[in-house]
Motif scaffolding. Sequence first.
Motif, PDB file in Angstrom:
ATOM      1  N   VAL A  87       0.848  -1.201   0.000  1.00  0.00           N
ATOM      2  CA  VAL A  87       0.000   0.000   0.000  1.00  0.00           C
ATOM      3  C   VAL A  87       0.879   1.244   0.000  1.00  0.00           C
ATOM      4  O   VAL A  87       0.644   2.198  -0.754  1.00  0.00           O
ATOM      5  N   GLY A  88       1.902   1.246   0.864  1.00  0.00           N
ATOM      6  CA  GLY A  88       2.800   2.390   0.944  1.00  0.00           C
ATOM      7  C   GLY A  88       3.536   2.656  -0.349  1.00  0.00           C
ATOM      8  O   GLY A  88       3.882   3.811  -0.656  1.00  0.00           O
ATOM      9  N   ALA A  89       3.768   1.598  -1.119  1.00  0.00           N
ATOM     10  CA  ALA A  89       4.474   1.741  -2.396  1.00  0.00           C
ATOM     11  C   ALA A  89       3.536   2.130  -3.538  1.00  0.00           C
ATOM     12  O   ALA A  89       3.976   2.231  -4.692  1.00  0.00           O
ATOM     13  N   GLY A  90       2.265   2.317  -3.220  1.00  0.00           N
ATOM     14  CA  GLY A  90       1.315   2.735  -4.242  1.00  0.00           C
ATOM     15  C   GLY A  90       0.820   1.616  -5.126  1.00  0.00           C
ATOM     16  O   GLY A  90       0.257   1.880  -6.197  1.00  0.00           O
ATOM     17  N   GLU A  91       0.993   0.362  -4.692  1.00  0.00           N
ATOM     18  CA  GLU A  91       0.614  -0.772  -5.523  1.00  0.00           C
ATOM     19  C   GLU A  91      -0.841  -1.187  -5.327  1.00  0.00           C
ATOM     20  O   GLU A  91      -1.329  -2.063  -6.054  1.00  0.00           O
ATOM     21  N   ALA A  92      -1.529  -0.592  -4.333  1.00  0.00           N
ATOM     22  CA  ALA A  92      -2.888  -1.027  -4.003  1.00  0.00           C
ATOM     23  C   ALA A  92      -3.914   0.049  -4.310  1.00  0.00           C
ATOM     24  O   ALA A  92      -4.895   0.229  -3.574  1.00  0.00           O
ATOM     25  N   GLY A  93      -3.712   0.778  -5.379  1.00  0.00           N
ATOM     26  CA  GLY A  93      -4.682   1.759  -5.822  1.00  0.00           C
ATOM     27  C   GLY A  93      -4.919   2.865  -4.811  1.00  0.00           C
ATOM     28  O   GLY A  93      -3.989   3.374  -4.175  1.00  0.00           O
ATOM     29  N   GLY A  94      -6.197   3.224  -4.637  1.00  0.00           N
ATOM     30  CA  GLY A  94      -6.566   4.348  -3.796  1.00  0.00           C
ATOM     31  C   GLY A  94      -6.232   4.206  -2.336  1.00  0.00           C
ATOM     32  O   GLY A  94      -6.255   5.198  -1.589  1.00  0.00           O
ATOM     33  N   LEU A  95      -5.920   3.002  -1.887  1.00  0.00           N
ATOM     34  CA  LEU A  95      -5.566   2.819  -0.480  1.00  0.00           C
ATOM     35  C   LEU A  95      -4.362   3.662  -0.078  1.00  0.00           C
ATOM     36  O   LEU A  95      -4.189   3.991   1.100  1.00  0.00           O
ATOM     37  N   ALA A  96      -3.531   4.007  -1.051  1.00  0.00           N
ATOM     38  CA  ALA A  96      -2.361   4.836  -0.748  1.00  0.00           C
ATOM     39  C   ALA A  96      -2.767   6.197  -0.196  1.00  0.00           C
ATOM     40  O   ALA A  96      -1.993   6.837   0.525  1.00  0.00           O
ATOM     41  N   GLY A  97      -3.990   6.625  -0.502  1.00  0.00           N
ATOM     42  CA  GLY A  97      -4.460   7.914  -0.025  1.00  0.00           C
ATOM     43  C   GLY A  97      -5.240   7.834   1.269  1.00  0.00           C
ATOM     44  O   GLY A  97      -5.718   8.862   1.774  1.00  0.00           O
ATOM     45  N   ALA A  98      -5.380   6.630   1.827  1.00  0.00           N
ATOM     46  CA  ALA A  98      -6.100   6.452   3.086  1.00  0.00           C
ATOM     47  C   ALA A  98      -5.137   6.565   4.260  1.00  0.00           C
ATOM     48  O   ALA A  98      -3.921   6.429   4.106  1.00  0.00           O
ATOM     49  N   VAL A  99      -5.694   6.783   5.433  1.00  0.00           N
ATOM     50  CA  VAL A  99      -4.904   6.838   6.663  1.00  0.00           C
ATOM     51  C   VAL A  99      -4.909   5.451   7.301  1.00  0.00           C
ATOM     52  O   VAL A  99      -5.980   4.931   7.646  1.00  0.00           O
ATOM     53  N   LEU A 100      -3.730   4.858   7.437  1.00  0.00           N
ATOM     54  CA  LEU A 100      -3.615   3.572   8.116  1.00  0.00           C
ATOM     55  C   LEU A 100      -3.588   3.832   9.622  1.00  0.00           C
ATOM     56  O   LEU A 100      -2.608   4.359  10.150  1.00  0.00           O
ATOM     57  N   ILE A 101      -4.666   3.482  10.298  1.00  0.00           N
ATOM     58  CA  ILE A 101      -4.827   3.835  11.707  1.00  0.00           C
ATOM     59  C   ILE A 101      -3.915   3.013  12.607  1.00  0.00           C
ATOM     60  O   ILE A 101      -3.378   3.516  13.596  1.00  0.00           O
ATOM     61  N   ASN A 102      -3.731   1.746  12.298  1.00  0.00           N
ATOM     62  CA  ASN A 102      -2.980   0.846  13.181  1.00  0.00           C
ATOM     63  C   ASN A 102      -1.854   0.132  12.429  1.00  0.00           C
ATOM     64  O   ASN A 102      -1.882  -1.093  12.250  1.00  0.00           O
ATOM     65  N   PRO A 103      -0.849   0.860  11.963  1.00  0.00           N
ATOM     66  CA  PRO A 103       0.233   0.220  11.193  1.00  0.00           C
ATOM     67  C   PRO A 103       0.988  -0.802  12.016  1.00  0.00           C
ATOM     68  O   PRO A 103       1.040  -0.733  13.259  1.00  0.00           O
TER      69      PRO A 103
END
Length: 387
Positions: free
Chosen positions: A308-324
């Motif tokens: 997700v952080g690498a931008g490979e999972a589409g729009g999820l890259a623009g979401a806030v990961l609450i519990n990394p």
Amino acid sequence: MNRKDLFSRALSLDSERLHFAAHSHHLWPDASFDGQLRAWVEANRFADRKWDLIFGEVIPEAQAQVARELNLPDPNTVVFAPSTHDLLLRIVSGIERKPVRILSTDGEFHSFRRQGERWEEAGEALITRVPLEPFETFGDRFVAAASGGGFDLIVVSQVFFRTGQVFDRIADLAALADPAGPWVVVDGYHGFMATPTDLSAVADRVFYLAGGYKYAMSGEGVCFLHAPDGYCPRPVITGWFAEFGDLSGPPGGVQYRADGGRFWGATFDVSPLYRFNAVRAMLDEAGLTTADVADHARGLMLRFQQAVGAGEAGGLAGAVLINPVGEGAERARFLAFRHERAPVWRQRLLDGGVVTDVRDDVIRFGFGLYQDEADVDRLVAVCGRVL
């Protein structure tokens, strides 16, 4: 490490589905099928005598499994019910002061949230809710509120169902607990068998609620309560099972068991207990502990988080990961992403054969034994295509 072989029945029913909701309706292992069959066979083989078997063998086995998982000193502090809501009602019924003064949070699961709101409407409770956000200060703020006194009951989650954030100050609350009040109730549904949990240091002072629907892989109907001795000795709402065993009470009055059995209800479907015992036996046979499963899930979560952080999972890259995924050992078994389009994303993923779930503006991805790295890579690919 994946153990898809332990879930062959469930996986074969929809072989193309990617089920990333292990934090919600966890898929059931093959062993649970065998446990269900055993429940049917023994119910009909023993018929009227089955309750001797259930209370003599099935329930003690399940109590011992819960006690071993949580490192409880005495399995007899454990009692079962169809839902945690049933058990919560029994605890609160034992508080004589009305309205009941409750300290809780704005992030509790609906079984408490809705009931609490209704109690307030009826004038039966006064509830103080500490906001979860900002979570960096939540622990200090919650303990400070509890330390201020004036509460009959303190209710808090071990792992918050919506965000996956972990409350690590249970010991501080236990230090405040007293048989005369306050009583401390920990909702452990997202902690039990999701992350290693040791209650040995606080077992004599806190209630702990959890169940088998999620990480215990046993389905509905196998919820339990650990009840510390001396706390709520005479709950008002109980069933007739509570009057079997070592009884105590005023002469001529209603008698109660002296152990956790004082919270028993009445006749119930015991097949979930059979499923739970079968699943625990399966894990023992496979040499798997909660720590092992959590480590496996952690590796998969980290792989997904990095994608997700690498931008490979589409729009999820623009979401806030609450519990990394971080350094702490205790964590939820799901990743929670906050974004206004979360409900839309869930539907798109479902249309693409991926099961997740949404709580308001938070989409959650759960991880477990029946997934492997290839599944995560497929998940990333679907996210990249549809989000």
